[in-house]
Design a protein around this motif. Structure first.
Motif, PDB file in Angstrom:
ATOM      1  N   ARG A 164    -109.538  -8.621-114.353  1.00 59.04           N
ATOM      2  CA  ARG A 164    -108.654  -9.646-113.819  1.00 59.04           C
ATOM      3  C   ARG A 164    -109.007 -10.990-114.450  1.00 59.04           C
ATOM      4  O   ARG A 164    -110.164 -11.290-114.694  1.00 59.04           O
ATOM      5  N   LYS A 165    -107.963 -11.787-114.716  1.00 59.58           N
ATOM      6  CA  LYS A 165    -108.184 -13.133-115.229  1.00 59.58           C
ATOM      7  C   LYS A 165    -107.157 -14.055-114.593  1.00 59.58           C
ATOM      8  O   LYS A 165    -105.975 -13.706-114.523  1.00 59.58           O
ATOM      9  N   GLU A 166    -107.603 -15.226-114.150  1.00 60.14           N
ATOM     10  CA  GLU A 166    -106.717 -16.163-113.478  1.00 60.14           C
ATOM     11  C   GLU A 166    -106.581 -17.459-114.277  1.00 60.14           C
ATOM     12  O   GLU A 166    -107.501 -17.859-114.981  1.00 60.14           O
ATOM     13  N   GLN A 168    -104.439 -21.533-113.914  1.00 57.64           N
ATOM     14  CA  GLN A 168    -103.674 -22.453-113.061  1.00 57.64           C
ATOM     15  C   GLN A 168    -102.559 -23.078-113.879  1.00 57.64           C
ATOM     16  O   GLN A 168    -102.781 -23.575-114.991  1.00 57.64           O
ATOM     17  N   ARG A 177    -101.678 -20.613-108.834  1.00 55.71           N
ATOM     18  CA  ARG A 177    -102.614 -19.723-109.520  1.00 55.71           C
ATOM     19  C   ARG A 177    -101.878 -18.455-109.953  1.00 55.71           C
ATOM     20  O   ARG A 177    -101.129 -17.863-109.176  1.00 55.71           O
ATOM     21  N   THR A 179    -102.481 -14.641-111.588  1.00 62.03           N
ATOM     22  CA  THR A 179    -103.489 -13.618-111.841  1.00 62.03           C
ATOM     23  C   THR A 179    -102.932 -12.570-112.786  1.00 62.03           C
ATOM     24  O   THR A 179    -101.863 -11.992-112.536  1.00 62.03           O
ATOM     25  N   SER A 212     -99.683 -17.199-104.588  1.00 62.75           N
ATOM     26  CA  SER A 212    -100.065 -17.095-105.990  1.00 62.75           C
ATOM     27  C   SER A 212     -99.080 -16.164-106.686  1.00 62.75           C
ATOM     28  O   SER A 212     -98.152 -15.641-106.055  1.00 62.75           O
ATOM     29  N   ASN A 214     -98.726 -12.743-109.342  1.00 59.42           N
ATOM     30  CA  ASN A 214     -99.391 -11.600-109.964  1.00 59.42           C
ATOM     31  C   ASN A 214     -98.585 -11.098-111.152  1.00 59.42           C
ATOM     32  O   ASN A 214     -97.345 -11.072-111.116  1.00 59.42           O
TER      33      ASN A 214
END
Length: 245
Positions: A164-166, A168, A177, A179, A212, A214
Motif C-alpha cells: 500500500r502507498k498513500e 495527499q 488522502r 491509497t 479518503s 481507494n
C-alpha cells in the motif's frame, strides 16, 4: 502492416466509413461501466475504449455489459460490423469481435488512445468527492502535496499481504488522502510533490468520520502541465501529459 481486407484507423477516420472491411486495434484504455436509458426508458450499460494501431487512435463506445470482461487493456482485437459516427466507433450487438496478433503502436499514439479512453470519466472537485457517498466512483485532479512510503499490510477477508502507498492531493476546495494498492502503486512512478495530476477511477472510502479514496483495477494517474491562457494551445502540448484547462 495493414492487409487489403483491413482498414487503418487513420483511413477510416478520414472516410467515415468502414465498409465491409475490418479494423485491427490495440486497447490501451477501458473506462468503467456507464448507464443510460434507451427509447423505452430501460436502463442499459456502455463503456468506452481508447484503441490504436500504427496509424492513429480512436474512441470506441461498446454497448452492453456482457462485453465488458471480454476487452482487456493491452490486448489486440479485430472489429467487424461496427458503426462509425463522427470519428467514434460504436460496437453493438451486431458487431463481431475477435482477438488478433500484437500490434506495434507508436508511443505518442498510445498516449492519444489513453486520453480518449480515460477522458470519459468526469472530474469532480476534491470537495465534491469528500461529499460523495461510500464507494462512489470519482475522478479528481489537483496538486500532490505529500507522498508516503510503501507499506506491507495484511487485509481482512483476504489471505496473504499486499503493498500500500498513500499520497495527499489538494485543490482549491480541499485535500484528500488517496491509497494505492498492489500494482496500482506503479501509477506514482515519475510523480513528485508539487506535480499537478489527474487521478481517474478511484472510489470513496468512509472511515471514522473521514473520507479518503481507494484505487481500483481501472485507476490511472496522469501528470498534467498547467498552461497559461496566453500561450497557444497547440504549442503547449507535450507528449505523455494532460493539459490542465
Amino acid at each position: 502492416m495493414i492487409c487489403t481486407y483491413m482498414k487503418s484507423i487513420h483511413d477510416v477516420k478520414i472516410s467515415g466509413d468502414l465498409g465491409n472491411k475490418v479494423i485491427a486495434g490495440k486497447v490501451l484504455a477501458k473506462s468503467g461501466l456507464h448507464t443510460y436509458e434507451n427509447n423505452k426508458k430501460e436502463k442499459k450499460f456502455l463503456f468506452y475504449l481508447g484503441v490504436a494501431d500504427e496509424t492513429g487512435s480512436i474512441k470506441v463506445i461498446v454497448y452492453g455489459r456482457e462485453r465488458y470482461q471480454r476487452f482487456q487493456e493491452k490486448s489486440c482485437y479485430l472489429f467487424r460490423n461496427v458503426i462509425m459516427d463522427k470519428n467514434v466507433m460504436k460496437v453493438t450487438v451486431k458487431s463481431v469481435i475477435s482477438k488478433t496478433a500484437p500490434i506495434d503502436v507508436p508511443e505518442n499514439v498510445e498516449m492519444e488512445a489513453l486520453r480518449l479512453g480515460y477522458s470519459q470519466t468526469p472530474v469532480c472537485s476534491i470537495g465534491q468527492a469528500i461529499g460523495s457517498e461510500e464507494k462512489t466512483s470519482v475522478s479528481v485532479k489537483g496538486k500532490v502535496r505529500e507522498i508516503g512510503s510503501v507499506e506491507t499490510v495484511t487485509l481482512k477477508k483476504k489471505q496473504g499481504a499486499t503493498k500500500r502507498k498513500e499520497f495527499q492531493l489538494e485543490d482549491s476546495t480541499g485535500s484528500i488522502r488517496i491509497t494505492l494498492w498492489g500494482e496500482d502503486i506503479k501509477q506514482l512512478r515519475g510523480k513528485s510533490p508539487g506535480d499537478s495530476v489527474r487521478v481517474v477511477n478511484v472510489k470513496t472510502n468512509h472511515y471514522n468520520n473521514s473520507v479518503s479514496l481507494n484505487s481500483t483495477d481501472f485507476t490511472r494517474i496522469f501528470k498534467e502541465r498547467v498552461v497559461s491562457k496566453q500561450k497557444n494551445k497547440q504549442k503547449s502540448k507535450k507528449k505523455g501529459e494532460f493539459i490542465s484547462r
